[in-house]
Design a protein around this motif. Structure first.
Motif, short mmCIF file in Angstrom:
data_model
loop_
_atom_site.label_atom_id
_atom_site.label_comp_id
_atom_site.label_asym_id
_atom_site.label_seq_id
_atom_site.Cartn_x
_atom_site.Cartn_y
_atom_site.Cartn_z
N GLY A 149 0.82 -1.21 0.00
CA GLY A 149 0.00 0.00 0.00
C GLY A 149 0.85 1.26 0.00
N LEU A 150 1.94 1.26 0.78
CA LEU A 150 2.84 2.42 0.81
C LEU A 150 3.55 2.60 -0.53
N THR A 199 11.99 6.22 1.74
CA THR A 199 10.73 6.93 1.91
C THR A 199 10.96 8.38 1.49
N ARG A 226 4.86 6.44 -1.26
CA ARG A 226 5.54 6.84 -0.02
C ARG A 226 6.73 5.96 0.31
N ARG A 264 2.29 1.63 -3.47
CA ARG A 264 1.25 2.14 -4.37
C ARG A 264 1.01 3.63 -4.17
N ASP A 265 1.07 4.09 -2.91
CA ASP A 265 0.83 5.51 -2.59
C ASP A 265 2.03 6.39 -2.89
#
Length: 120
Positions: free
Chosen positions: A12-13, A37, A18, A15-16
């Motif tokens: 998810g990170l 990051t 981040r 995909r975002d």
């Protein structure tokens, strides 16, 4: 072993936008990774890349694996338009400190603090 929960959160990170992960592979075996990051520095109102972790399995240290991972992070961060890469390592990690010093970065003394928000 990586838990399914960790893998789902990390995906998810990624995909975002981040988190980016880099994996060094020898044959079909993962032998190292780097995680980067992205953050904002309020002093200069600019985004920067933050090398959260760089790890290489013992047998693959000292043969260029870490340098290649680091180089991939640097190039990717440049490609994204970041003008700075920051990282830190524990004061007791002499091997990492020697590795990073060979890269000729500017060193900044800082004290790191962590507050466990689940226990406050």
């Amino acid at each position: 072993m990586i838990s399914e929960d960790w893998a789902a959160r990390a995906a998810g990170l990624v995909r975002d936008g981040r988190l980016d992960l880099f994996v060094a592979v020898a044959g079909s075996k993962p032998v190292g990774y780097a995680a980067v990051t992205y953050d904002v520095g309020t002093w200069n109102a600019a985004t920067y890349a933050h090398l959260d972790c760089l790890y290489v399995v013992g047998d693959y240290r000292g043969v260029g694996t870490g340098r290649r991972l680091f180089g991939a992070v640097v190039q990717h961060s440049r490609d994204l338009g970041h003008s700075e890469l920051q990282w830190q390592t524990p004061a007791w990690n002499d091997g990492a400190i020697r590795f990073y010093r060979r890269l000729s970065p500017a060193e900044q003394a800082k004290q790191r603090f962590t507050l466990d928000l689940d226990r406050q």
